[in-house]
Design an enzyme around this catalytic site. Structure first.
Site, PDB file in Angstrom:
ATOM      1  N   ALA A  66      35.929   8.073  28.549  1.00 29.83           N
ATOM      2  CA  ALA A  66      35.148   8.989  28.688  1.00 29.83           C
ATOM      3  C   ALA A  66      35.586  10.114  27.433  1.00 29.83           C
ATOM      4  O   ALA A  66      36.770   9.805  26.777  1.00 29.83           O
ATOM      5  CB  ALA A  66      34.192   9.131  30.105  1.00 29.83           C
ATOM      6  N   GLY A 111      37.832   5.544  31.595  1.00 28.97           N
ATOM      7  CA  GLY A 111      36.470   5.076  31.752  1.00 28.97           C
ATOM      8  C   GLY A 111      36.196   3.651  30.978  1.00 28.97           C
ATOM      9  O   GLY A 111      34.889   2.306  31.930  1.00 28.97           O
ATOM     10  N   GLU A 114      37.532   1.083  33.175  1.00 27.65           N
ATOM     11  CA  GLU A 114      36.380   1.074  34.256  1.00 27.65           C
ATOM     12  C   GLU A 114      35.018   0.130  34.000  1.00 27.65           C
ATOM     13  O   GLU A 114      34.223  -0.613  35.022  1.00 27.65           O
ATOM     14  CB  GLU A 114      35.742   2.412  35.059  1.00 27.65           C
ATOM     15  CG  GLU A 114      36.909   3.617  35.710  1.00 27.65           C
ATOM     16  CD  GLU A 114      36.704   4.788  35.644  1.00 27.65           C
ATOM     17  OE1 GLU A 114      36.790   5.541  34.375  1.00 27.65           O
ATOM     18  OE2 GLU A 114      36.838   5.419  36.916  1.00 27.65           O
ATOM     19  N   GLU A 134      43.491   9.468  34.388  1.00 34.58           N
ATOM     20  CA  GLU A 134      43.207  10.579  33.871  1.00 34.58           C
ATOM     21  C   GLU A 134      43.792  11.718  34.426  1.00 34.58           C
ATOM     22  O   GLU A 134      43.524  12.985  34.452  1.00 34.58           O
ATOM     23  CB  GLU A 134      41.800  10.331  34.963  1.00 34.58           C
ATOM     24  CG  GLU A 134      40.742   9.679  33.545  1.00 34.58           C
ATOM     25  CD  GLU A 134      40.610   8.055  34.058  1.00 34.58           C
ATOM     26  OE1 GLU A 134      41.488   7.645  34.321  1.00 34.58           O
ATOM     27  OE2 GLU A 134      39.430   7.342  34.311  1.00 34.58           O
TER      28      GLU A 134
HETATM   29  C1  HXC Z   1      37.113  11.740  22.725  1.00 38.31           C
HETATM   30  C2  HXC Z   1      39.030  10.500  21.699  1.00 38.31           C
HETATM   31  C3  HXC Z   1      39.413   9.574  23.074  1.00 38.31           C
HETATM   32  C4  HXC Z   1      38.803   9.913  24.104  1.00 38.31           C
HETATM   33  C5  HXC Z   1      40.125   8.869  21.340  1.00 38.31           C
HETATM   34  N1  HXC Z   1      39.431   9.889  20.699  1.00 38.31           N
HETATM   35  N2  HXC Z   1      40.746   9.140  22.831  1.00 38.31           N
HETATM   36  N3  HXC Z   1      37.942  11.221  21.518  1.00 38.31           N
HETATM   37  N4  HXC Z   1      37.757  10.899  24.361  1.00 38.31           N
HETATM   38  N5  HXC Z   1      38.807   9.450  25.723  1.00 38.31           N
HETATM   39  C6  HXC Z   1      39.507  10.000  19.435  1.00 38.31           C
HETATM   40  C7  HXC Z   1      40.687  11.004  19.185  1.00 38.31           C
HETATM   41  O1  HXC Z   1      41.061  12.296  19.531  1.00 38.31           O
HETATM   42  C8  HXC Z   1      41.407  10.589  17.656  1.00 38.31           C
HETATM   43  O2  HXC Z   1      40.000  11.587  16.865  1.00 38.31           O
HETATM   44  C9  HXC Z   1      40.845   9.362  16.928  1.00 38.31           C
HETATM   45  O3  HXC Z   1      39.957   8.852  18.485  1.00 38.31           O
HETATM   46  C10 HXC Z   1      42.061   8.372  17.324  1.00 38.31           C
HETATM   47  O4  HXC Z   1      42.377   9.140  18.688  1.00 38.31           O
HETATM   48  P1  HXC Z   1      44.506   9.233  17.825  1.00 38.31           P
HETATM   49  O5  HXC Z   1      44.637  10.307  20.416  1.00 38.31           O
HETATM   50  O6  HXC Z   1      44.511   9.980  17.151  1.00 38.31           O
HETATM   51  O7  HXC Z   1      45.067   7.775  18.302  1.00 38.31           O
HETATM   52  P2  HXC Z   1      46.398   7.188  18.663  1.00 38.31           P
HETATM   53  O8  HXC Z   1      47.152   7.896  18.555  1.00 38.31           O
HETATM   54  O9  HXC Z   1      46.510   6.003  18.193  1.00 38.31           O
HETATM   55  O10 HXC Z   1      46.909   7.056  20.379  1.00 38.31           O
HETATM   56  C11 HXC Z   1      45.866   6.388  20.721  1.00 38.31           C
HETATM   57  C12 HXC Z   1      44.867   6.839  22.312  1.00 38.31           C
HETATM   58  C13 HXC Z   1      44.778   8.480  22.783  1.00 38.31           C
HETATM   59  C14 HXC Z   1      46.395   6.305  22.546  1.00 38.31           C
HETATM   60  C15 HXC Z   1      44.234   5.989  23.498  1.00 38.31           C
HETATM   61  O11 HXC Z   1      44.053   8.329  21.775  1.00 38.31           O
HETATM   62  C16 HXC Z   1      44.790   8.664  23.734  1.00 38.31           C
HETATM   63  O12 HXC Z   1      45.304   8.945  24.990  1.00 38.31           O
HETATM   64  N6  HXC Z   1      43.310   8.767  23.993  1.00 38.31           N
HETATM   65  C17 HXC Z   1      42.427   9.404  25.618  1.00 38.31           C
HETATM   66  C18 HXC Z   1      43.010   8.370  26.618  1.00 38.31           C
HETATM   67  C19 HXC Z   1      41.873   8.866  28.217  1.00 38.31           C
HETATM   68  O13 HXC Z   1      42.667   9.861  27.942  1.00 38.31           O
HETATM   69  N7  HXC Z   1      41.412   8.484  28.042  1.00 38.31           N
HETATM   70  C20 HXC Z   1      40.116   8.821  29.448  1.00 38.31           C
HETATM   71  C21 HXC Z   1      40.000   9.786  29.357  1.00 38.31           C
HETATM   72  S1  HXC Z   1      38.735  10.485  31.133  1.00 38.31           S
HETATM   73  P3  HXC Z   1      40.284  12.426  15.462  1.00 38.31           P
HETATM   74  O14 HXC Z   1      39.580  12.872  15.184  1.00 38.31           O
HETATM   75  O15 HXC Z   1      41.003  13.389  16.065  1.00 38.31           O
HETATM   76  O16 HXC Z   1      40.676  10.989  14.943  1.00 38.31           O
HETATM   77  C22 HXC Z   1      37.810   9.322  31.320  1.00 38.31           C
HETATM   78  C23 HXC Z   1      37.208   9.594  32.889  1.00 38.31           C
HETATM   79  C24 HXC Z   1      36.420   8.339  33.243  1.00 38.31           C
HETATM   80  O17 HXC Z   1      37.871   8.117  30.857  1.00 38.31           O
HETATM   81  C25 HXC Z   1      35.130   9.251  33.814  1.00 38.31           C
HETATM   82  C26 HXC Z   1      34.861  10.730  33.859  1.00 38.31           C
HETATM   83  C27 HXC Z   1      33.351  10.418  34.989  1.00 38.31           C
END
Ligand code: HXC
Length: 257
Positions: A66, A111, A114, A134
């Site tokens: 998400a 997400g 999921e 998360e």
């Molecule tokens: C918003 C995201 C994102 C996310 C990545 N990006 N994941 N933006 N939401 N979930 C964006 C980054 O901010 C970045 O933007 C660009 O995508 C590239 O990501 P990087 O981090 O620079 O790449 P990298 O270093 O290769 O790392 C990849 C990654 C990392 C390991 C996947 O991006 C990461 O950890 N992302 C978050 C994963 C996560 O925690 N997902 C769960 C989210 S909570 P910019 O603008 O800087 O280039 C969730 C809840 C669901 O899903 C339920 C809700 C009710």
């Protein structure tokens, strides 16, 4: 219909839904979730889509979760609505009378994991990493991950994945039943191969079998078994049953409509 964050197209009996926000690793904003929901409605009623494949654009991620920037300042009430939007969207995959395959090429996190869990079949490339990280953000899965992950891989592994936040690599994902297949690099081709096999069979029978499994999983065993018999009976009201059995006895391939 033109979407901003989703591409919907059909080819060869397959409906393709591509999450298309590659710069954000296909993170699901509210707009993306709303459009995904609309695309799923389209695929469900599209006769040109016998099987649906969901994939992510850009070659780095299926869906990285998400959208964290969208969630950062949410109130509890907004978070509830966002979770429900994701959950009801993903439920459309479960309820669709068609097989939905996730073709995972890269990160499927939060997400995104999921979303893959809501699909019927998961295929991943070797570089893929799947997880529910998360808890590193002070929250936990809210798009049904706490429900579907333990049902798929068991509570022991699901709780470990929840608490450690670790990303499971494709080979391990296969080992624990989190994905059906791992391929070197083109999960879409593998998903299309499965879709082609599926398309040869009776769509009405597949829909009834999927319904029997989904609904039966929510029932006590003997109720589920009885439910199977009711749906089995429904299969005998279909043209496909007559065609399938007649074709077998006439020693010819079935020609399902
Ligand atoms: C918003 C995201 C994102 C996310 C990545 N990006 N994941 N933006 N939401 N979930 C964006 C980054 O901010 C970045 O933007 C660009 O995508 C590239 O990501 P990087 O981090 O620079 O790449 P990298 O270093 O290769 O790392 C990849 C990654 C990392 C390991 C996947 O991006 C990461 O950890 N992302 C978050 C994963 C996560 O925690 N997902 C769960 C989210 S909570 P910019 O603008 O800087 O280039 C969730 C809840 C669901 O899903 C339920 C809700 C009710």
């Amino acid at each position: 219909m033109a979407f901003n964050t989703i591409i919907y197209e059909t080819n060869n009996g397959i409906g393709y839904i591509t999450i298309n926000r590659p710069k954000a690793l296909n993170a699901l904003s509210e707009e993306a979730l709303t459009e995904l929901s609309e695309a799923l409605d389209m695929a469900a009623k599209d006769d040109d889509a016998k099987v649906v494949i969901i994939t992510g654009a850009g070659g780095r991620a299926f869906v990285a979760g998400a959208d964290i920037s969208a969630m950062q300042h949410m109130t509890a009430v907004e978070a509830y609505d966002y979770a429900r939007l994701g959950q009801t969207t993903y439920n459309k995959i479960q309820d669709m009378p068609k097989i939905v395959i996730a073709a995972i090429d890269g990160f499927a996190l939060g997400g995104g994991c999921e979303l893959a869990l809501a699909c019927d079949i998961r295929v991943a490339s070797a570089k893929s990493q799947i997880g529910i990280p998360e808890v590193t953000l002070g929250v936990f899965p809210g798009f049904a991950g706490t429900q579907r992950l333990p049902r798929l891989v068991g509570t022991g592994i699901a709780k470990e994945m929840l608490a450690t936040a670790r990303k499971v690599h494709a080979d391990e994902a296969k080992e624990i039943g989190l994905v059906n297949y791992v391929v070197d690099e083109n999960p879409l081709a593998k998903a299309e191969e499965l879709a082609a096999q599926i398309c040869k069979n009776s769509m009405s029978a597949i829909a009834l079998g999927k319904k029997a499994m989904n609904e039966g999983m929510e029932m006590e065993l003997k109720k589920g078994i009885e439910h199977e018999a009711s749906l089995f009976a429904v299969a005998f009201t279909t043209e496909d049953q007559r065609e399938g059995m007649t074709a077998f006895l006439e020693k010819r391939p079935a020609n399902f409509k």
